[in-house]
Design an enzyme around this catalytic site. Structure first.
Site, mmCIF file in Angstrom:
data_model
loop_
_atom_site.group_PDB
_atom_site.id
_atom_site.type_symbol
_atom_site.label_atom_id
_atom_site.label_comp_id
_atom_site.label_asym_id
_atom_site.label_seq_id
_atom_site.Cartn_x
_atom_site.Cartn_y
_atom_site.Cartn_z
ATOM 1 N N LYS A 77 1.266 10.812 13.766
ATOM 2 C CA LYS A 77 1.571 11.353 12.398
ATOM 3 C C LYS A 77 2.043 12.761 12.839
ATOM 4 O O LYS A 77 1.460 13.436 13.705
ATOM 5 C CB LYS A 77 0.608 11.495 11.436
ATOM 6 C CG LYS A 77 0.062 10.088 10.860
ATOM 7 C CD LYS A 77 -0.820 10.138 9.551
ATOM 8 C CE LYS A 77 -1.012 8.693 8.927
ATOM 9 N NZ LYS A 77 -1.731 8.879 7.816
ATOM 10 N N GLU A 134 7.313 21.757 -2.913
ATOM 11 C CA GLU A 134 6.225 22.342 -2.334
ATOM 12 C C GLU A 134 5.840 23.722 -3.161
ATOM 13 O O GLU A 134 4.611 23.828 -3.528
ATOM 14 C CB GLU A 134 6.777 23.182 -0.859
ATOM 15 C CG GLU A 134 5.754 23.786 -0.332
ATOM 16 C CD GLU A 134 6.177 24.646 1.163
ATOM 17 O OE1 GLU A 134 7.561 24.538 1.173
ATOM 18 O OE2 GLU A 134 5.435 24.774 1.984
ATOM 19 N N GLU A 185 -10.317 4.920 9.458
ATOM 20 C CA GLU A 185 -10.602 4.491 8.173
ATOM 21 C C GLU A 185 -11.083 3.140 7.868
ATOM 22 O O GLU A 185 -10.597 2.370 7.096
ATOM 23 C CB GLU A 185 -9.305 4.747 7.228
ATOM 24 C CG GLU A 185 -8.505 5.907 7.289
ATOM 25 C CD GLU A 185 -7.526 6.494 6.451
ATOM 26 O OE1 GLU A 185 -6.804 5.510 6.213
ATOM 27 O OE2 GLU A 185 -7.268 7.628 5.937
ATOM 28 N N ASP A 204 -2.205 14.510 6.780
ATOM 29 C CA ASP A 204 -1.721 13.299 6.336
ATOM 30 C C ASP A 204 -0.555 13.313 5.602
ATOM 31 O O ASP A 204 -0.634 13.323 4.496
ATOM 32 C CB ASP A 204 -2.862 12.514 5.422
ATOM 33 C CG ASP A 204 -2.773 11.047 5.265
ATOM 34 O OD1 ASP A 204 -1.753 10.452 5.934
ATOM 35 O OD2 ASP A 204 -3.599 10.549 4.694
ATOM 36 N N TRP A 254 -13.771 13.002 2.675
ATOM 37 C CA TRP A 254 -12.630 12.926 3.442
ATOM 38 C C TRP A 254 -12.011 14.012 4.413
ATOM 39 O O TRP A 254 -10.890 13.664 4.987
ATOM 40 C CB TRP A 254 -11.515 12.684 2.550
ATOM 41 C CG TRP A 254 -11.779 11.144 1.920
ATOM 42 C CD1 TRP A 254 -12.494 10.863 0.746
ATOM 43 C CD2 TRP A 254 -11.187 9.810 2.294
ATOM 44 N NE1 TRP A 254 -12.258 9.559 0.473
ATOM 45 C CE2 TRP A 254 -11.868 8.844 1.323
ATOM 46 C CE3 TRP A 254 -10.611 9.501 3.424
ATOM 47 C CZ2 TRP A 254 -11.466 7.572 1.699
ATOM 48 C CZ3 TRP A 254 -10.472 8.010 3.604
ATOM 49 C CH2 TRP A 254 -10.927 7.126 2.733
ATOM 50 N N GLU A 289 4.075 9.089 -0.523
ATOM 51 C CA GLU A 289 2.842 9.178 -0.999
ATOM 52 C C GLU A 289 2.559 10.521 -1.495
ATOM 53 O O GLU A 289 1.673 10.602 -2.767
ATOM 54 C CB GLU A 289 1.924 8.625 0.171
ATOM 55 C CG GLU A 289 0.365 8.644 -0.279
ATOM 56 C CD GLU A 289 -0.560 8.439 1.059
ATOM 57 O OE1 GLU A 289 0.056 8.114 2.086
ATOM 58 O OE2 GLU A 289 -1.891 8.314 0.808
ATOM 59 N N ARG A 324 -1.771 3.662 16.906
ATOM 60 C CA ARG A 324 -1.985 4.813 16.174
ATOM 61 C C ARG A 324 -2.906 5.910 16.452
ATOM 62 O O ARG A 324 -4.263 5.334 16.900
ATOM 63 C CB ARG A 324 -1.977 4.352 14.696
ATOM 64 C CG ARG A 324 -0.714 3.535 14.138
ATOM 65 C CD ARG A 324 -0.686 3.223 12.921
ATOM 66 N NE ARG A 324 -0.236 4.159 11.889
ATOM 67 C CZ ARG A 324 -1.179 4.592 10.874
ATOM 68 N NH1 ARG A 324 -2.105 3.944 10.619
ATOM 69 N NH2 ARG A 324 -0.679 5.532 9.822
ATOM 70 N N GLU A 334 0.816 -1.308 0.036
ATOM 71 C CA GLU A 334 0.037 -0.148 0.069
ATOM 72 C C GLU A 334 0.813 1.361 -0.069
ATOM 73 O O GLU A 334 1.953 1.499 0.971
ATOM 74 C CB GLU A 334 -0.942 0.161 1.237
ATOM 75 C CG GLU A 334 -1.783 1.273 1.200
ATOM 76 C CD GLU A 334 -3.187 0.952 2.324
ATOM 77 O OE1 GLU A 334 -3.532 0.008 2.204
ATOM 78 O OE2 GLU A 334 -3.543 1.916 2.910
ATOM 79 N N GLU A 374 5.490 9.613 13.992
ATOM 80 C CA GLU A 374 5.344 8.814 12.612
ATOM 81 C C GLU A 374 5.883 9.928 11.551
ATOM 82 O O GLU A 374 4.823 10.675 11.318
ATOM 83 C CB GLU A 374 4.026 8.415 12.568
ATOM 84 C CG GLU A 374 3.695 7.163 11.389
ATOM 85 C CD GLU A 374 2.691 6.607 11.357
ATOM 86 O OE1 GLU A 374 2.072 5.962 12.405
ATOM 87 O OE2 GLU A 374 2.056 6.685 10.242
HETATM 88 C C1 GCU Z 1 -3.012 7.242 4.400
HETATM 89 C C2 GCU Z 1 -2.732 6.686 3.310
HETATM 90 C C3 GCU Z 1 -3.568 5.427 3.545
HETATM 91 C C4 GCU Z 1 -2.998 4.492 4.793
HETATM 92 C C5 GCU Z 1 -3.184 5.724 6.066
HETATM 93 C C6 GCU Z 1 -2.880 5.371 7.492
HETATM 94 O O1 GCU Z 1 -4.435 8.012 4.449
HETATM 95 O O2 GCU Z 1 -3.345 7.172 2.162
HETATM 96 O O3 GCU Z 1 -3.233 4.446 2.548
HETATM 97 O O4 GCU Z 1 -3.789 3.562 5.079
HETATM 98 O O5 GCU Z 1 -2.621 6.985 5.507
HETATM 99 O O6 GCU Z 1 -1.788 5.886 7.726
HETATM 100 O O7 GCU Z 1 -3.414 4.653 8.126
#
Ligand code: GCU
Length: 697
Positions: A363, A529, A289, A368, A559, A396, A322, A163, A390
């Site tokens: 994070k 940036e 999520e 994100d 989102w 990404e 998390r 992922e 984190e």
């Molecule tokens: C982001 C990412 C996801 C991931 C999520 C996470 O949203 O796009 O793919 O699962 O972070 O950190 O859990």
């Protein structure tokens, strides 16, 4: 695969000398193998002795300290108080480096320290043996330096084998199976050990059906992977599903306060540690999520985490829990919900209620992994909780390893951020790195006077796959390298770290290579940036895969990542006075700094404020002119990068050159696409022309 930062030539300085390795322990064995291979290759001499044997003519001695003589000051300073880790001599990773008349002795209390000491000498190369006599002790800032793999055992229908992975398949798994041949994992472990990483979580935080079974039926696969990492001083962790008692155990609930559920986890943990005695612990993405969690039973995240913590506590296991918890099904019409607030709102009230072996993994930003975000206020808000910072090594939202973006400067800025600036008491105000590592006096929170609990440490999403160059873009190796080095010492200068990476990766090449790599990478984060989302507003990426521009891609989605651009202005009002109140989650002085238009830093303006396009920045430019200027300049800088590298491209491995050239072409195309879409979008919205009359569509 490519040798990355450990080509044979990186061992030339060691390999050409008379080297002694002394001591026992598995990692001393690894050190001895490395030295034996290097001396065989470069004509030096290697001997393996007992600790304390005479080593008269050795030029390099790597030895465990005699039991009674631990190296002076080797134990890292830890503050007194709750949560201080036990003095675990086996886990001691520090080493002492002395040089006398050009002869070097590396001495460590435990074999893990010896391994780090070896790679310290490798990094220094000839310089290790040159220069004045010295006596230094090196110790990591924290013993929690982890990489998280978002790898799936089954290739996921939309996310694939990894992922957010941009480097081919997984090095662990291939289409439903753990690979029979783990030799690549071995090379990876060696690379990680060389930069000081000591923990790896081997599966995706989104735990799908097959992957959940790594905890039970497929534990044998984890045993194999752990055996490979163990030789390099790295412990393995697993991401687990909170619903495992139901999906794997056949129970009717995964309620954390249910006795059967707790027992199920106790038994699961017992099996794991029986099979893997040095297993690290579990990583949990709960109520996030769509992942299952304690909310389904009306329980808190502390209830969930502490139940798991009790199950792993007999083995000194850890729960990385998390904090990425937010409503991913919000109504875009609802202006009262702010995703940025969510982690703080969920977790801050729980401060002081987590067990000692729970680490809340946060994070770096409240949204994100964007190219620019304010630092998550959660890091400062929970002094009685172990906090791990984190980061995301996988790019990404920063070019997906097609764009050359060196993230060292971003991480360094995050690690050095001070929530309570300016320093208002002795010892200064703590940096983010201090808060995550619990280092000494500086980790006391000046707001409350409370000592921060030590060592939540660092975690980051890995950027590695089965690609020939490990990371897709060969330059993305530098990010993995820098992450490890900054975990070991968060105060390192990221440009110097990049320099280390270049020196090791391209040994013996003319200085032009070094200069070109710096010209490409030093300011690449800022360049990215410039041509993407402006002034901290974030996103504007294509939904789903998150690559390339799409200004309104997320604007009317559930989102929670909006920019609110209209004909007059843009940005999210997160002030206390008129907005969502997010700015108020910071301690003073930042709460006030972000709240006020007159003090909010330009680079975060649109994260905190909704302003007209004609608003004048501290830089003296209007917002709209800033958008035009940075987008034109960003693309020009990419052109300049490509020019700068052309001088070096013939001096390095042609395959690497070819790969870099291919990625540069895509970066330039993509940057131009970003420039044109962003500029055109805002020109059409605002009707305000570019002062310089450049081409906008
Ligand atoms: C982001 C990412 C996801 C991931 C999520 C996470 O949203 O796009 O793919 O699962 O972070 O950190 O859990």
């Amino acid at each position: 695969p490519h040798a990355a930062w450990l080509p044979d030539d990186a061992f030339a300085a060691i390999g050409s000398r008379r080297v002694v390795v002394a001591g026992d322990g598995a990692l001393t064995g690894t050190v001895a193998e490395e030295v034996a291979a290097a001396t065989a290759r470069f004509g030096g001499a290697f001997s393996r002795l007992e600790v304390g044997d005479g080593v008269a003519d050795a030029e390099l001695v790597l030895t465990l300290a005699p039991a009674e003589a631990a190296p002076a000051g080797a134990a890292p300073a830890a503050p007194a108080g709750a949560g201080t880790p036990p003095d675990d001599a086996d886990a001691d990773e520090s080493f002492r480096f002395t040089r006398e008349s050009g002869a070097v002795v590396v001495q460590a209390r435990a074999d893990a320290g010896l391994l780090h000491g070896l790679f310290h000498v490798v990094r220094l190369g000839e310089a290790a043996f040159a220069g004045p006599d010295t006596d230094e002790t090196h110790a990591p800032a924290t013993d929690l330096r982890m990489l998280d793999h978002w790898d799936n055992v089954d290739a996921h229908p939309t996310m694939g084998q990894v992922e957010r992975g941009y480097s081919g398949g997984s090095i662990f798994y291939d289409n439903g199976f753990v690979r029979a041949d783990l030799s690549r994992v071995e090379r990876y472990a060696r690379l990680l050990a060389a930069v000081g990483i000591n923990r790896v979580a081997i599966n995706n935080v989104n735990v799908h059906e097959h992957e959940a079974q790594l905890l039970t039926d497929d534990l044998g696969d984890v045993v194999r992977i752990a055996a490979v990492f163990r030789r390099w001083g790295i412990r393995v962790h697993l991401s687990v599903s909170f619903a495992s008692p139901i999906t794997l155990g056949g129970l009717s609930t995964s309620d954390p306060l249910d006795q059967d559920v707790a027992h199920w986890w106790v038994r699961a943990a017992a099996r794991v540690w029986e099979a893997i005695p040095d297993f690290g612990g579990f990583v949990v993405k709960a109520d996030s999520e769509g992942q299952p969690g304690p909310f389904a039973y009306g329980r808190s995240h502390a209830d969930g985490a502490n139940m798991l913590a009790a199950a792993v506590e007999p083995y000194d296991g850890l729960i990385h829990w998390r904090a990425f918890v937010y409503d991913h099904r919000q109504d875009w019409r609802d202006r009262s919900t702010d995703r940025a607030r969510a982690a703080f709102d969920h977790f801050q009230p729980l401060d002081g209620t987590f067990s000692d072996n729970v680490i809340v993994q946060v994070k770096y930003g409240p949204l994100d992994f964007q190219v620019r975000e304010p630092i998550s206020p959660v890091v400062a808000a929970m002094p009685r909780t172990r906090i791990a910072l984190e980061l995301q090594v996988t790019q990404e939202y920063t070019g997906q390893q097609r764009h050359a973006v060196y993230l060292g400067p971003q991480w360094s800025q995050i690690l050095g951020f001070r929530f309570w600036e300016p320093a208002d008491r002795d010892g200064g105000s703590p940096t983010v790195a201090d808060l995550a590592t619990g280092r000494g006096k500086a980790a006391a929170d000046p707001g409350t006077g409370t000592w921060h609990k030590p060592a939540g440490g660092f975690a980051a999403v890995s950027n590695v796959g089965d690609d020939e160059f490990w990371t897709g873009h060969p330059f993305a190796q530098a990010n993995l390298y820098a992450y490890g080095r900054l975990c070991w010492d968060p105060t390192l200068d990221p440009t110097a770290v990049l320099d280390e990476w270049v020196g090791l990766t391209f040994p013996g090449t003319p200085d032009a290579v070094r200069q070109a790599a710096h010209a490409v990478l030093d300011r690449s984060w800022e360049t990215y940036e410039q041509y993407t989302a402006p002034l901290g507003v974030g996103f504007m990426v294509r939904p789903g895969h998150h690559y390339g521009p799409d200004v309104d891609g997320y604007e009317y989605t559930p989102w929670g990542t909006y920019h609110f651009a209209d004909r007059d202005g843009i940005g999210v009002d997160r002030t206390v006075r008129t907005g969502t109140g997010y700015a108020g989650q910071y301690p003073a002085p930042w709460s006030a700094t972000y709240e006020s238009l007159s003090t909010c830093p330009d680079e975060l303006l649109l994260f905190f404020h909704h302003v007209p396009y004609t608003h004048v920045l501290h830089s003296g430019k209007t917002v709209i002119q800033h958008i035009y200027d940075t987008h034109f300049e960003g693309v020009e800088r990419v052109e300049a990068m490509i020019d700068a590298w052309s001088a070096a491209s013939t001096l390095v491995d042609p395959r690497l050159s070819e790969r870099v050239a291919e990625r540069f072409a895509e970066q330039l195309r993509s940057a131009a696409e970003w420039r044109d879409q962003i500029n055109t979008y805002f020109f059409r919205k605002s009707g305000i022309p570019d002062q310089q009359g450049r081409r906008i569509y």
